[in-house]
Enzyme design. Sequence first.
Site, PDB file in Angstrom:
ATOM      1  N   LYS A 274       3.025  -9.696 -17.947  1.00  0.00           N
ATOM      2  CA  LYS A 274       3.021 -10.003 -16.514  1.00  0.00           C
ATOM      3  C   LYS A 274       1.886 -10.956 -16.170  1.00  0.00           C
ATOM      4  CE  LYS A 274       4.495  -9.661 -12.352  1.00  0.00           C
ATOM      5  NZ  LYS A 274       5.701 -10.445 -12.104  1.00  0.00           N
TER       6      LYS A 274
ATOM      7  N   LYS B  79      14.249 -18.336 -15.653  1.00  0.00           N
ATOM      8  CA  LYS B  79      14.602 -16.918 -15.450  1.00  0.00           C
ATOM      9  C   LYS B  79      15.614 -16.478 -16.491  1.00  0.00           C
ATOM     10  CE  LYS B  79      12.150 -15.543 -13.436  1.00  0.00           C
ATOM     11  NZ  LYS B  79      11.101 -16.162 -12.728  1.00  0.00           N
TER      12      LYS B  79
ATOM     13  N   GLU C 203      13.676 -23.334 -12.430  1.00  0.00           N
ATOM     14  CA  GLU C 203      13.401 -21.903 -12.270  1.00  0.00           C
ATOM     15  C   GLU C 203      14.599 -21.065 -12.748  1.00  0.00           C
ATOM     16  OE1 GLU C 203      10.925 -20.200 -11.961  1.00  0.00           O
ATOM     17  OE2 GLU C 203      11.532 -18.263 -11.127  1.00  0.00           O
TER      18      GLU C 203
ATOM     19  N   ASN D 266       0.092   0.898   6.489  1.00  0.00           N
ATOM     20  CA  ASN D 266       0.687  -0.175   5.676  1.00  0.00           C
ATOM     21  C   ASN D 266       1.231  -1.220   6.634  1.00  0.00           C
ATOM     22  OD1 ASN D 266       0.271   1.452   3.530  1.00  0.00           O
ATOM     23  ND2 ASN D 266       2.427   1.870   3.119  1.00  0.00           N
ATOM     24  N   GLY D 267       1.171  -2.499   6.233  1.00  0.00           N
ATOM     25  CA  GLY D 267       1.718  -3.550   7.096  1.00  0.00           C
ATOM     26  C   GLY D 267       0.619  -4.494   7.527  1.00  0.00           C
TER      27      GLY D 267
ATOM     28  N   TRP E 297      -3.560  -2.021  -1.098  1.00  0.00           N
ATOM     29  CA  TRP E 297      -3.376  -3.272  -1.845  1.00  0.00           C
ATOM     30  C   TRP E 297      -3.746  -4.357  -0.846  1.00  0.00           C
ATOM     31  CZ3 TRP E 297      -0.295  -7.682  -2.766  1.00  0.00           C
ATOM     32  CH2 TRP E 297      -0.359  -8.149  -4.096  1.00  0.00           C
TER      33      TRP E 297
ATOM     34  N   HIS F 219      20.875 -39.481 -19.858  1.00  0.00           N
ATOM     35  CA  HIS F 219      19.856 -40.101 -20.714  1.00  0.00           C
ATOM     36  C   HIS F 219      19.586 -39.273 -21.974  1.00  0.00           C
ATOM     37  CE1 HIS F 219      19.230 -43.128 -17.698  1.00  0.00           C
ATOM     38  NE2 HIS F 219      19.095 -42.182 -16.796  1.00  0.00           N
TER      39      HIS F 219
ATOM     40  N   CYS G 120       0.846  -1.186   0.000  1.00  0.00           N
ATOM     41  CA  CYS G 120       0.000   0.000   0.000  1.00  0.00           C
ATOM     42  C   CYS G 120       0.886   1.243   0.000  1.00  0.00           C
ATOM     43  CB  CYS G 120      -0.858   0.013   1.256  1.00  0.00           C
ATOM     44  SG  CYS G 120      -1.653  -1.546   1.606  1.00  0.00           S
TER      45      CYS G 120
ATOM     46  N   ARG H 260       3.051   1.052  -7.879  1.00  0.00           N
ATOM     47  CA  ARG H 260       3.198  -0.081  -6.964  1.00  0.00           C
ATOM     48  C   ARG H 260       1.975  -0.998  -6.988  1.00  0.00           C
ATOM     49  NH1 ARG H 260       6.061   2.021  -2.005  1.00  0.00           N
ATOM     50  NH2 ARG H 260       4.375   1.142  -0.813  1.00  0.00           N
TER      51      ARG H 260
ATOM     52  N   GLU I 154      14.114 -16.248 -20.031  1.00  0.00           N
ATOM     53  CA  GLU I 154      13.085 -15.216 -20.098  1.00  0.00           C
ATOM     54  C   GLU I 154      13.678 -13.813 -20.248  1.00  0.00           C
ATOM     55  OE1 GLU I 154      10.912 -15.113 -16.409  1.00  0.00           O
ATOM     56  OE2 GLU I 154       9.169 -14.179 -17.325  1.00  0.00           O
TER      57      GLU I 154
HETATM   58  O1  M6R Z   1       0.446 -15.226 -12.484  1.00  0.00           O
HETATM   59  P1  M6R Z   1       0.928 -16.661 -12.602  1.00  0.00           P
HETATM   60  O2  M6R Z   1       1.797 -17.065 -11.472  1.00  0.00           O
HETATM   61  O3  M6R Z   1      -0.184 -17.618 -12.834  1.00  0.00           O
HETATM   62  O4  M6R Z   1       1.800 -16.652 -13.921  1.00  0.00           O
HETATM   63  C1  M6R Z   1       2.295 -17.828 -14.482  1.00  0.00           C
HETATM   64  C2  M6R Z   1       3.384 -17.549 -15.475  1.00  0.00           C
HETATM   65  O5  M6R Z   1       2.889 -16.814 -16.561  1.00  0.00           O
HETATM   66  C3  M6R Z   1       4.542 -16.782 -14.839  1.00  0.00           C
HETATM   67  O6  M6R Z   1       5.035 -17.447 -13.713  1.00  0.00           O
HETATM   68  C4  M6R Z   1       5.697 -16.574 -15.836  1.00  0.00           C
HETATM   69  O7  M6R Z   1       6.270 -17.807 -16.106  1.00  0.00           O
HETATM   70  C5  M6R Z   1       6.696 -15.597 -15.246  1.00  0.00           C
HETATM   71  N1  M6R Z   1       6.854 -14.487 -16.116  1.00  0.00           N
HETATM   72  C6  M6R Z   1       8.043 -16.184 -14.991  1.00  0.00           C
HETATM   73  O8  M6R Z   1       8.941 -15.254 -14.512  1.00  0.00           O
END
Ligand code: M6R
Length: 609
Positions: free
Chosen positions: A604, A486, A482, A97-98, A73, A505, A2, A27, A489
């Site tokens: 996003k 990352k 992951e 906030n908090g 938020w 394998h 928030c 934010r 991406e």
């Molecule tokens: O909002 P969600 O967690 O459901 O999103 C899923 C994926 O689209 C999301 O995790 C995507 O892989 C990220 N951009 C990875 O950094």
Amino acid sequence: MCGIVGYIGERDAVSVLIESLKKLEYRGYDSAGLALLDGKGKSCVFKTEGEISRLESILPELPARIGIGHTRWATHGKPNTINAHPHVSGSISVVHNGIIENYLELKESLESEGFVFVSDTDTEVLAHLINKYYLKNPGDLAIAIRSALGEVRGSYALSVLSEEHPHELIAARKDSPLILGLGEHENFIASDIPAILKYTNRVIYMENLEMVRVKRDSVQVFDLDGNPRFKEEHIIPWNLEAAEKAGYPHFMLKEIHEQTNSIHETLAGRLQELEGDVIFDELDLDKEQIQNIHRIEIIACGTSFNAGLLGKYLFEGLTGIHTDVDNGSEFRYSNPVLTPSTLVIAITQSGETADTLAAVREATSYGCTTLAITNVVGSTISREASNIIYTRAGPEIGVAATKSFISQLVVLYLLVIHFARARSMMDADRVGKLLSELRKIPGHVSRILEDKENIQKCASRFAESKDYFFIGRNINYPIALEGALKLKEISYIHAEGYAAGELKHGPLALISEDVPVVAIAPQGHTYDKILSNIKEVKSRDASVIAIADSDDGEIAKYVDVVLTVPKTDFILTPLLTTVVVQLLAYYTALERDCSIDKPRNLAKSVTVE
Ligand code: M6R
């Protein structure tokens, strides 16, 4: 997170507060509100769900010179107008906030004393508590706030306005950011620098357990016992864009750093070390229902899927419940075998991912109990799943999920512990120890962040690579996935995450001197096995970057670079190794001059199938 603002001075308080709130919009928020004293010193509160422009449209002309404002938020209670801040009790208005961890017990006791609650928020407790003390001992608002804060457990940055004190605002903080902006015959309160930069670049940073009396021509800071504190003034050299990122070059780096705090928020109020248990106020599953779960099906996409895979290891290892993980997009077309004793857990930071939502609807049609783990209160999934747990990571702006992922992991640890206790699979002593280790994780994450130059050096060394492999075993296999996700991406390097034992394998054919291999290898029951896998790739001339425990004296003999993480219980190591792979991806993308916060072709929130 928030946003808080406060103003006292000679300008039109309404315009200043609205302008300041707009500077905090980046934010994320779901509702907004203001409390002001009008020309006659009468308190007026305006709030609404939705955007600040909506709040503006309901504001009358008001000759106000003092006021407080908030963008909310949601963490407790739906994102609606009633739950929006400010919250009011008598002549007192509060923005906060908090999280007030003990709000339920405080609420009960205030209700028994006759205070009437209108919202579902934890903040309303603060308003009534301050008012209670003020009514007992009228005259000094700061003393009433100090007494109230003495009863509160949790985190806060708050600002208080009272009709009885038309020439001052009081603010205080604990574990939630708060700054003061200094002007000529005017002063400002804010949770973040962008809010005040248009008006001043002179700031004071409030520290934990400090309180301030802000008047038009003075600010007096004191501790919670009322002792004065000397505060240094700082000049902010940033422009607005830099300020939104708190001086970090990218939101992603800012959000990686925020993980110390987001882990703390995710844990807040949920740990019971003495009893050896975890509590989730929001969970509507009793002990018997937890005992009757025969299978767990986890559904998620992307990064959230990787969190789900860790969940599988944890649920199976600690609760004995058979657990499967599926991509949302696969699950719904796979004729899933579901029965009413299957618990379906959907993990999604946004709560809006179309594939995950569709899968939850499918599961609901089979009569399964559904549980959503999400970061966004009021998101579509939070309205559709039968149970919700919020990750409380705060808004995440970078497309690459970082702090939301770590908070998902923390929720999974807590949920698994809670289930293990309900099914008598873990004793209170073991749980107590694990919870105290969990409390140390934010400190460990800070240590990794302090050492980030090493990770940056390593990233630069391999930044021109065309391919990367990430390998891990057991609970660190999801972190290998992951790390690879990352990296591809945001740096556009082809990267693969593999269970280390699987290399032989097939993928071993691709290993050569041009391919760096990141081996996630904290000491645990698979340590010797991953050492063998490291030797396999080393003998094919790969450069190996090991992510290892800080006290591992052995691994350096076999690898090219060692990046260390502080020692913790093996089971919690993914919370630390994650931070290393995030930083490695970040610095690689930085070196390659990529668009880090907005990678090409990605969004996003993926609301299409
Ligand atoms: O909002 P969600 O967690 O459901 O999103 C899923 C994926 O689209 C999301 O995790 C995507 O892989 C990220 N951009 C990875 O950094």
